[in-house]
Design a protein around this motif. Structure first.
Motif, PDB file in Angstrom:
ATOM      1  N   LEU A  62     -12.406  -2.180   6.080  1.00 23.71           N
ATOM      2  CA  LEU A  62     -10.885  -2.472   5.979  1.00 23.71           C
ATOM      3  C   LEU A  62      -9.814  -3.539   7.066  1.00 23.71           C
ATOM      4  CD1 LEU A  62      -9.156   1.472   5.584  1.00 23.71           C
ATOM      5  CD2 LEU A  62     -11.505   0.188   3.818  1.00 23.71           C
ATOM      6  N   VAL A  64      -7.323  -3.591   8.876  1.00 20.66           N
ATOM      7  CA  VAL A  64      -5.860  -3.062   9.234  1.00 20.66           C
ATOM      8  C   VAL A  64      -4.084  -4.208   9.488  1.00 20.66           C
ATOM      9  CG1 VAL A  64      -4.479  -0.896   9.818  1.00 20.66           C
ATOM     10  CG2 VAL A  64      -7.180  -0.674   9.522  1.00 20.66           C
ATOM     11  N   VAL A 120      -2.923   3.449   9.918  1.00 27.20           N
ATOM     12  CA  VAL A 120      -4.654   3.814  11.661  1.00 27.20           C
ATOM     13  C   VAL A 120      -3.434   3.962  12.261  1.00 27.20           C
ATOM     14  CG1 VAL A 120      -5.818   3.333  12.756  1.00 27.20           C
ATOM     15  CG2 VAL A 120      -6.028   2.976  10.160  1.00 27.20           C
ATOM     16  N   ILE A 169      -7.774   7.602   9.786  1.00 27.46           N
ATOM     17  CA  ILE A 169      -6.699   6.797   8.442  1.00 27.46           C
ATOM     18  C   ILE A 169      -6.654   8.175   7.722  1.00 27.46           C
ATOM     19  CG2 ILE A 169      -9.093   6.766   7.507  1.00 27.46           C
ATOM     20  CD1 ILE A 169      -7.685   4.637   5.972  1.00 27.46           C
ATOM     21  N   ALA A 372      -2.962   0.011   6.753  1.00 27.18           N
ATOM     22  CA  ALA A 372      -4.311   0.111   6.055  1.00 27.18           C
ATOM     23  C   ALA A 372      -3.648  -1.291   4.561  1.00 27.18           C
ATOM     24  CB  ALA A 372      -4.666   1.377   4.800  1.00 27.18           C
TER      25      ALA A 372
END
Length: 394
Positions: A62, A64, A120, A169, A372
């Motif tokens: 990902l 973030v 997160v 997360i 995220a």
């Protein structure tokens, strides 16, 4: 004729930089640029566990966003660039020094944390870890089960500052001021059923007509990753199912019955606030609980102290003592406390396979890393999952 924009040639006596010096300069610039981007704009993150399946999958990579909620100013500035809390190629060596610690500050962001955002954050209970078993066991749970003295005798114990605790997360299901309750596995916020993510999972006991598990090829088509659990109930199989899976299963002629798997224990010491004398809660029956809000004042007494102990003592850095049945905060008698920060409640979409706020309580605002944003890479046992590339996260 003079040309004012003509490039000037270097003087004959100028010192020419070596190739090594050029590479070093370029490397230093790249590290500084990457550190600034990672600290203030966005950061890459990999999903390590299945607690958010199937909204997010193991080995989803990902980005973030730090700018969504506002980038957090580093609280531990003396650290190796681009490394979180451990030196590469070592087991336990910290990548930072606590010789300098800055107080919590956050730059303005584009928005605030909203219900159902995927966030997160630094693990609240990650302030203390038993290094040898950090990835398998929570320090506080070990202390509750085996005693502090035994844990300190057998393991290396390390305290970490807020921004160097492990990043995890989860979905924010409740924001400051909300009242949260879980009844028979169903989450309620402010007395209304909470949002259910389309790809969230819950465990169901499935009874089949011939007492055999369902066709594995069909299960693969439905995206069911884990094999069903058997043995606890004769003729039943435990599957982790999304809402869509549940509807599909009910349409199968071979399926006779389906029951949501609910934790029926009257109390679980592992569940927050770890006080079974006053709070008979478990992962499926929990609350009601009001999420603390900055400026809100609450009563401090024997009934409430375990709910707010870590907030008062750890997150907001006060001295808390009990003497003769009374509580003292910073050496002053206290029957009430006013919160200095906002707090949030985070839960995984894979509800029965998620260690989340039900186990360690509130997430303080100073622990929030970012929102995220997108999945930029993903792979599984069969290779790259192309459909998840550059997929926005909801």
């Amino acid at each position: 004729m003079k040309f004012p924009f003509r490039k000037k040639e270097a003087p004959e006596n100028a010192v020419k930089r070596s190739k090594l010096r050029e590479w070093l300069d370029a490397g230093v610039f790249a590290i500084i640029a990457a550190t600034v981007i990672r600290t203030f704009i966005f950061e890459a993150y990999c999903i390590p566990s299945g607690s958010m399946e199937r909204t997010l999958l193991v080995n989803d990579y990902l980005f973030v966003s730090k700018v969504s909620y506002g980038p957090r100013i580093p609280m531990t500035p003396l650290a190796i660039p681009l490394v979180h809390n451990k030196m590469p190629l070592t087991k336990y060596m910290p990548s930072y020094s606590t010789a300098v610690q800055w107080s919590y500050h956050r730059l303005p962001g584009f928005t605030h944390i909203k219900r159902n955002d995927i966030v997160v954050f630094n693990l609240p209970e990650g302030d203390t870890v038993a290094l040898e078993i950090e990835e398998r066991s929570n320090y506080y749970d070990l202390v509750r089960r085996r005693g502090r003295e035994k844990i300190w005798e057998n393991y290396q114990i390390l305290a970490r500052p807020v921004d160097k605790r492990e990043n995890i997360i989860k979905r924010c299901v409740a924001v400051p001021g909300d009242t949260l309750r879980i009844r028979d596995g169903v989450l309620y916020i402010n007395d209304e059923k909470a949002f259910i993510a389309p790809e969230s999972e819950m465990p169901y006991w499935v009874q089949t007509a011939d007492s055999t598990e369902l066709n594995t090829d069909r299960m693969d088509e439905l995206g069911l990753i884990d094999a069903p659990v058997t043995g606890e109930r004769k003729g039943y199989f435990l599957y982790n199912l999304t809402p869509a899976n549940v509807a599909t299963f009910k349409s199968f002629p071979v399926v006779k019955n389906m029951e949501l798997d609910i934790d029926k224990d009257t109390a679980d010491i592992a569940v927050f606030p770890h006080d079974t004398a006053y709070y008979r809660w478990n992962e499926d029956n929990f609350g009601p609980l009001v999420i603390p809000k900055k400026g809100q004042t609450v009563a401090v007494n024997r009934n409430t102290i375990e709910i707010y102990r870590r907030i008062i003592q750890v997150y907001e850095d006060n001295k808390l003592e009990e003497k003769d049945g009374r509580y003292f905060i910073n050496d002053k008698p206290a029957d009430a406390y006013t919160f200095k920060m906002d707090y949030y409640w985070m839960m995984g979409d894979n509800r029965h396979n998620s260690t989340d706020s039900r186990y360690w309580g509130f997430v303080p605002e100073d622990h929030v890393v970012g929102k995220a944003w997108i999945t930029w890479l993903s792979y599984g046992k069969d290779g790259l999952r192309w459909s998840r590339f550059f997929k926005s996260i909801k």
